[in-house]
Scaffold this motif. Sequence first.
Motif, PDB file in Angstrom:
ATOM      1  N   GLN A 181     111.710  35.768  75.750  1.00 29.96           N
ATOM      2  CA  GLN A 181     111.518  34.544  74.989  1.00 29.96           C
ATOM      3  C   GLN A 181     112.809  33.742  74.918  1.00 29.96           C
ATOM      4  OE1 GLN A 181     110.127  36.043  71.222  1.00 29.96           O
ATOM      5  NE2 GLN A 181     107.966  36.012  71.863  1.00 29.96           N
ATOM      6  N   PRO A 182     112.731  32.406  74.839  1.00 28.14           N
ATOM      7  CA  PRO A 182     113.952  31.595  74.720  1.00 28.14           C
ATOM      8  C   PRO A 182     114.683  31.906  73.415  1.00 28.14           C
ATOM      9  CG  PRO A 182     112.067  30.244  75.334  1.00 28.14           C
ATOM     10  CD  PRO A 182     111.513  31.582  74.952  1.00 28.14           C
ATOM     11  N   VAL A 183     116.003  31.895  73.490  1.00 33.00           N
ATOM     12  CA  VAL A 183     116.845  32.075  72.307  1.00 33.00           C
ATOM     13  C   VAL A 183     117.222  30.698  71.782  1.00 33.00           C
ATOM     14  CG1 VAL A 183     119.003  33.021  71.419  1.00 33.00           C
ATOM     15  CG2 VAL A 183     117.731  34.270  73.170  1.00 33.00           C
ATOM     16  N   SER A 184     117.028  30.480  70.506  1.00 35.12           N
ATOM     17  CA  SER A 184     117.383  29.199  69.913  1.00 35.12           C
ATOM     18  C   SER A 184     118.811  29.246  69.377  1.00 35.12           C
ATOM     19  CB  SER A 184     116.420  28.842  68.785  1.00 35.12           C
ATOM     20  OG  SER A 184     116.497  29.810  67.749  1.00 35.12           O
ATOM     21  N   GLY A 185     119.431  28.076  69.269  1.00 33.26           N
ATOM     22  CA  GLY A 185     120.782  28.023  68.729  1.00 33.26           C
ATOM     23  C   GLY A 185     121.556  26.835  69.254  1.00 33.26           C
ATOM     24  N   SER A 186     122.866  26.847  68.985  1.00 32.99           N
ATOM     25  CA  SER A 186     123.738  25.740  69.351  1.00 32.99           C
ATOM     26  C   SER A 186     124.505  26.050  70.629  1.00 32.99           C
ATOM     27  CB  SER A 186     124.737  25.475  68.222  1.00 32.99           C
ATOM     28  OG  SER A 186     125.704  26.514  68.157  1.00 32.99           O
ATOM     29  N   ARG A 187     125.293  25.082  71.092  1.00 31.08           N
ATOM     30  CA  ARG A 187     126.144  25.277  72.270  1.00 31.08           C
ATOM     31  C   ARG A 187     127.357  26.146  71.974  1.00 31.08           C
ATOM     32  NH1 ARG A 187     127.883  19.763  74.483  1.00 31.08           N
ATOM     33  NH2 ARG A 187     127.631  19.063  72.340  1.00 31.08           N
ATOM     34  N   GLY A 188     127.612  26.443  70.715  1.00 27.04           N
ATOM     35  CA  GLY A 188     128.708  27.342  70.362  1.00 27.04           C
ATOM     36  C   GLY A 188     129.978  26.662  69.902  1.00 27.04           C
TER      37      GLY A 188
ATOM     38  N   ASP B 104     128.405  31.002  64.957  1.00 21.01           N
ATOM     39  CA  ASP B 104     127.512  32.139  64.751  1.00 21.01           C
ATOM     40  C   ASP B 104     126.106  31.901  65.308  1.00 21.01           C
ATOM     41  OD1 ASP B 104     129.522  33.550  63.568  1.00 21.01           O
ATOM     42  OD2 ASP B 104     128.839  33.231  61.506  1.00 21.01           O
ATOM     43  N   ASP B 105     125.697  30.635  65.407  1.00 21.16           N
ATOM     44  CA  ASP B 105     124.347  30.359  65.918  1.00 21.16           C
ATOM     45  C   ASP B 105     124.359  30.035  67.413  1.00 21.16           C
ATOM     46  OD1 ASP B 105     125.600  27.906  65.785  1.00 21.16           O
ATOM     47  OD2 ASP B 105     123.860  26.837  64.960  1.00 21.16           O
ATOM     48  N   PHE B 106     125.415  30.425  68.101  1.00 17.51           N
ATOM     49  CA  PHE B 106     125.541  30.184  69.538  1.00 17.51           C
ATOM     50  C   PHE B 106     124.336  30.752  70.284  1.00 17.51           C
ATOM     51  CE2 PHE B 106     127.682  32.155  73.457  1.00 17.51           C
ATOM     52  CZ  PHE B 106     127.431  31.045  74.255  1.00 17.51           C
ATOM     53  N   ILE B 107     123.804  29.977  71.195  1.00 16.82           N
ATOM     54  CA  ILE B 107     122.594  30.379  71.914  1.00 16.82           C
ATOM     55  C   ILE B 107     122.839  31.611  72.805  1.00 16.82           C
ATOM     56  CG2 ILE B 107     122.993  28.881  73.911  1.00 16.82           C
ATOM     57  CD1 ILE B 107     120.007  28.220  73.880  1.00 16.82           C
ATOM     58  N   GLY B 108     124.085  31.845  73.198  1.00 15.91           N
ATOM     59  CA  GLY B 108     124.417  33.024  74.007  1.00 15.91           C
ATOM     60  C   GLY B 108     125.071  34.126  73.202  1.00 15.91           C
ATOM     61  N   ARG B 109     124.761  34.196  71.899  1.00  9.70           N
ATOM     62  CA  ARG B 109     125.446  35.124  70.988  1.00  9.70           C
ATOM     63  C   ARG B 109     125.197  36.594  71.309  1.00  9.70           C
ATOM     64  NH1 ARG B 109     121.412  32.350  68.610  1.00  9.70           N
ATOM     65  NH2 ARG B 109     119.642  33.473  67.688  1.00  9.70           N
ATOM     66  N   PHE B 110     124.137  36.896  72.107  1.00 15.48           N
ATOM     67  CA  PHE B 110     123.898  38.292  72.476  1.00 15.48           C
ATOM     68  C   PHE B 110     124.805  38.743  73.617  1.00 15.48           C
ATOM     69  CE2 PHE B 110     119.438  37.197  70.901  1.00 15.48           C
ATOM     70  CZ  PHE B 110     119.726  37.635  69.613  1.00 15.48           C
TER      71      PHE B 110
ATOM     72  N   PRO C 138     115.751  43.926  81.430  1.00 13.52           N
ATOM     73  CA  PRO C 138     115.722  43.053  82.616  1.00 13.52           C
ATOM     74  C   PRO C 138     115.516  41.572  82.300  1.00 13.52           C
ATOM     75  CG  PRO C 138     113.611  44.134  82.350  1.00 13.52           C
ATOM     76  CD  PRO C 138     114.492  44.691  81.267  1.00 13.52           C
ATOM     77  N   ASN C 139     115.231  41.237  81.037  1.00 15.31           N
ATOM     78  CA  ASN C 139     114.847  39.860  80.701  1.00 15.31           C
ATOM     79  C   ASN C 139     115.968  39.022  80.099  1.00 15.31           C
ATOM     80  OD1 ASN C 139     112.041  40.266  81.439  1.00 15.31           O
ATOM     81  ND2 ASN C 139     111.843  41.463  79.557  1.00 15.31           N
ATOM     82  N   SER C 140     116.958  39.662  79.482  1.00 13.50           N
ATOM     83  CA  SER C 140     118.011  38.905  78.797  1.00 13.50           C
ATOM     84  C   SER C 140     118.874  38.147  79.794  1.00 13.50           C
ATOM     85  CB  SER C 140     118.905  39.835  77.981  1.00 13.50           C
ATOM     86  OG  SER C 140     118.192  40.437  76.937  1.00 13.50           O
ATOM     87  N   SER C 141     119.276  36.937  79.413  1.00 14.92           N
ATOM     88  CA  SER C 141     120.172  36.161  80.269  1.00 14.92           C
ATOM     89  C   SER C 141     120.792  35.030  79.464  1.00 14.92           C
ATOM     90  CB  SER C 141     119.418  35.590  81.479  1.00 14.92           C
ATOM     91  OG  SER C 141     118.474  34.624  81.051  1.00 14.92           O
ATOM     92  N   TYR C 142     121.909  34.538  79.968  1.00 15.18           N
ATOM     93  CA  TYR C 142     122.540  33.328  79.419  1.00 15.18           C
ATOM     94  C   TYR C 142     123.234  32.616  80.569  1.00 15.18           C
ATOM     95  CZ  TYR C 142     126.070  30.313  77.335  1.00 15.18           C
ATOM     96  OH  TYR C 142     126.848  29.235  77.026  1.00 15.18           O
TER      97      TYR C 142
END
Length: 476
Positions: free
Chosen positions: A97-104, A144-150, A453-457
Motif C-alpha cells: 500500500q502507498p505510504v502517506s507523508g511529507s517530503r521530509g 517525522d512524517d517523512f514518506i520514506g521513514r521506514f 518484497p513490497n516495501s520501497s522508496y
Amino acid sequence: MKPTLLTRAVRLATLAAVAAPASVLAGGFSLNEQSASAMGVANAGAAANPENATTVFFNPAGMGQLNGTNISFGAAVLDIDAEAKGGSITSSNQIGQPVSGSRGGDIADPAFLPNAYLTHEISDSIDIGFGIHVPYGLAADYDDDFIGRFFADKTELKAIAFTPAISVNNGKGLSMGLGLNVLYVEGRLTKFLDNSGTLAQAPSGAVPGTPSQGYADIEGDDVAVTFQIGFLYELNDRTQFGLKAQTGTELELKGDATFTNVAVATPAGTPTPPGPGVAVAIDSTEPARVPLAIPESITAGIRHRLTDEFTVLAGATYSRWSRFESLDIYGRDSSKPLTGKNLGGMPGQLTHVPEEWSNTWQFNLGGIWQATPEWALKAGYAWDESPVDKYVTARIPSSDRHWLTLGAQWKSPQSGWTVDAAVGTLLFTDDPKVEDKPYVLTPGGTQPSPRDPNSSYSAEYDLQAWSAAIQISKAF
C-alpha cells in the motif's frame, strides 16, 4: 549505550567539536573544511604548501619548513540544502500500500567544524606538532512524517581526531613526517518500523490498539587510530612537491539498539489470552554493534611560484572508499527477541543496507596573488567525486560536485599574526535518484528481502551547499 570513564572524558573534552554534526554528501564522509588558508585555494597543493601549523593535517613533513613555534586555530561552517523533489516520490509499505507523508524537509542542518594546530621546532632538523580537528562527519534528519521513514529518519556520524606528528629534514630540501590520528567516533541511526506486514499476516489477528509503526534507535561509539606519512621535496626556490599517505581502519561502533512498538506474532504455546499467532507490540533494548570502514588515501601536491606575486598550486587525492561495502547493524546478544530473528539475513544481523561504494578521486587547482606585503587573495577549484554509485539511499543521497572557493589573507610582518578567511560553493553535477528496498545478506551475497518484497522508496533529490571558514595563525 553504557559509556566508560574514558569515553565520558573524551566527550566532555570534545563537546564543542561535536556539538553540531558535520554534513557531507560527496567525497564519502570526509570533510574538506580543515583550514581556512587551504580552503581559499580549494585545498590545492596543500601537501606541498606549508603556510602555517595546519600542515600537521595536510602533510606533517611540512613542519620542517616552519621556524620556531606556530599556532593556527579556526572554524568552518558547512550548510547543505538537501530535499526530495515534489512529484518524484513514491513509497509503499510491506503489504504494497502507498505510504502517506511529507517530503521530509531539508535534511541537513548547518555544521560547525572547529580546528586547532600547533608546531614547534626542536632543532634545525626536527619539528613536532599536534592537531585537533574534525576529519569525518555525516548528518541527515528527516521530518517525522517523512514518506520514506521506514528506510531513514536520523543518520549521524560525529568524529574528532587528535593528531600528534613529527618531522625530520636533511637540510637539503627533503623532509619526512610521521603522524597518527586518534579518532573518537560516535554514530546514530534511527528509522520508523513498518508493522503492516505482521498485522496483516498474524494468524489470530492483532491485539486491539497495536500501532501501525514502531521505531528503532541505534547508537554506538568507538576509538581507533590511523597513521600518516608525508614527504616534501624542494626542487628549487620556486617549486616543491608534497606527498601524504594515510592508512585506513575498521571501527566497531558499540552501543544499544532500542526498539519501540515493534509488532511480532506470539509463538506457539502462548497462553490464552492472547494465544498463539496474535500480533502484539513489544519494546526491546538490545546490545548492538555497527562496523564502519575508514578508507586509505594518498594525496599529492605541487606548489610553483610563477613570480614573487603569483603562486599556482595543484593536487590530487585518491581514497579507497570501496572498503565501505554495507551499513550493517548486528545484535550482540542472540537471546534478545529481535537479534535472534536474524532480520538482516546473517546470524545476529538486525539490518543490512548494501552500499558498495567506489574508490574516488579529488582534483584541485588554485592560485595566490600576493597583492601587497600584507594582503593575499586566493581562488580555487576542486572536482570531488562521489563514492556512491550502485546503491543510492535515503540516508546518503549523493552525487559528484564542483567546489569553487575564494579566500583572503592578511598578515602582519611585524607581529607574525595572520588572519585567513574563505568562502566556497558546492555545485552538484546531478540530482541523485534514490531507490531504497529491503535487502538481506546471504552466503551468496546481497539479495532482496524475501520477508518484505513490497516495501520501497524512490525519489530524486535537489542538493545545494555553501561553506565559509576563518582562521588565525601566529608564528613565535
